[in-house]
Design an enzyme around this catalytic site. Structure first.
Site, PDB file in Angstrom:
ATOM      1  N   THR A   1     -15.985  97.802  -0.302  1.00 21.39           N
ATOM      2  CA  THR A   1     -16.623  97.279  -0.771  1.00 21.39           C
ATOM      3  C   THR A   1     -18.351  96.720  -0.521  1.00 21.39           C
ATOM      4  O   THR A   1     -18.267  97.120   1.478  1.00 21.39           O
ATOM      5  CB  THR A   1     -15.879  96.279  -1.565  1.00 21.39           C
ATOM      6  OG1 THR A   1     -14.681  96.704  -2.179  1.00 21.39           O
ATOM      7  CG2 THR A   1     -17.491  95.388  -2.185  1.00 21.39           C
TER       8      THR A   1
ATOM      9  N   ASP B   1     -11.459  91.012  -7.189  1.00 13.24           N
ATOM     10  CA  ASP B   1     -12.790  89.761  -6.984  1.00 13.24           C
ATOM     11  C   ASP B   1     -14.166  89.990  -7.537  1.00 13.24           C
ATOM     12  O   ASP B   1     -15.297  89.333  -8.211  1.00 13.24           O
ATOM     13  CB  ASP B   1     -12.646  88.915  -5.758  1.00 13.24           C
ATOM     14  CG  ASP B   1     -12.999  90.148  -4.856  1.00 13.24           C
ATOM     15  OD1 ASP B   1     -12.438  91.230  -4.672  1.00 13.24           O
ATOM     16  OD2 ASP B   1     -14.096  90.089  -4.260  1.00 13.24           O
TER      17      ASP B   1
END
Ligand code: ASP
Length: 292
Positions: free
Chosen positions: A167, A198
């Protein structure tokens, strides 16, 4: 003025390429701040650069889900609690920019799936194929493993199949002392269709308030349970960014979850930490560049 970027945590290969990538994104974001740009402009610029770099798990080259498709998550937030996010969006080059449009152009916070794609098209984001050869090869390898029966208990053990979290994220503090944070991802490799991690969840993968700005990477399911970005941000009321990040890492130890995070507090202090083997990061503060 400060900017920090992260390009994922885990047991990361090809570190040199990723180092070049985070340094470039950091420099581009810092350039925005130097030209009197806002923290949110700097964060978006840095993340777009990383989304366009196929060596990161965001935008082009993002991880494929179990169906061989890419579903992207991203969010962006400023310290006045304005935020926007997209979840499970497909076929857009820069989900972080779509997330910013959600913040600026809608009354909502998160748009997901087809609705998010429709919104992106309305906002002028063209269809874009994000799948790279490298990801196709990785996918084929893991599908073979699944076929050999190695992952029958696949769902509860998903974390075992992940060796790196790629990420990307950024936090920035601009000359007016405004803070912003953003995060963008393809999610964890081989995730089920429709899975939301998330990264688009405000308070989990991303948070900004007058106290600080935070972006997380790692196993999203745990980051959501811990509301990691929010607890780190709140801790900056009493703690500096580095200490708040340490507090967050202690929480991770209790729960055996793997992650990394970056943070900036309102006094320009930088926090970064991870409990994986590595994290890809770079920051520039007072014109000085530091990187992993
Ligand atoms: N946090 C991301 C997710 O769970 C994965 C990553 O950090 O690479 O979707």
């Amino acid at each position: 003025m400060v900017i920090i970027v992260q390009g994922g945590a885990g047991t990361i290969k090809r570190l040199a390429r990723r180092r070049v990538g985070v340094i470039k994104a950091c420099q581009l974001g810092y350039g925005v701040l130097q030209n009197s740009g806002s923290a949110i402009d700097a964060v978006e610029t840095a993340i777009v650069e990383l989304e366009n770099n196929p060596w990161f798990n965001a935008g082009t080259g993002a991880a494929l889900g179990i169906t061989g498709e890419i579903e992207l998550d991203a969010s962006i937030m400023t310290d006045d609690l304005k935020c926007g996010a997209v979840a499970c969006i497909k076929d857009v080059k820069n989900p972080i920019s779509v997330a910013r449009k959600v913040l600026e152009e809608t009354d909502h916070i998160i748009l997901s799936g087809e609705g998010a794609v429709k919104f992106a098209r309305q906002m002028g984001f063209k269809p874009y194929n994000l799948i790279t050869q490298r990801r196709k090869k990785m996918f084929a390898k893991r599908i073979n493993k699944l076929k050999q029966g190695k992952t029958l208990k696949y769902l509860p053990q998903l974390g075992k199949f992940i060796s790196e979290y790629g990420t990307v994220g950024a936090c920035a503090l601009d000359k007016d002392k405004r803070l912003a944070a953003g995060t963008s991802t393809g999610g964890i490799f081989m995730h089920l269709p429709g899975r939301v991690g998330d990264s688009p969840i405000i308070g989990a993968g991303t948070y900004a308030s007058p106290l600080g700005a935070v972006s997380c990477t790692g196993l999203g399911e745990w980051i959501i349970k811990l509301c990691l970005a929010k607890i780190t941000c709140d801790a900056m009321e009493k703690l500096s960014a580095p200490k708040a990040v340490n507090m967050a890492l202690k929480t991770a130890k209790t729960h055996h979850c793997e992650y990394g995070l970056i943070a900036i507090d309102k006094k320009s202090r930088i926090g970064l930490g991870f409990n994986t083997t590595q994290m890809v990061w770079a920051y520039i503060k007072d014109n000085k560049l530091k990187h992993f």
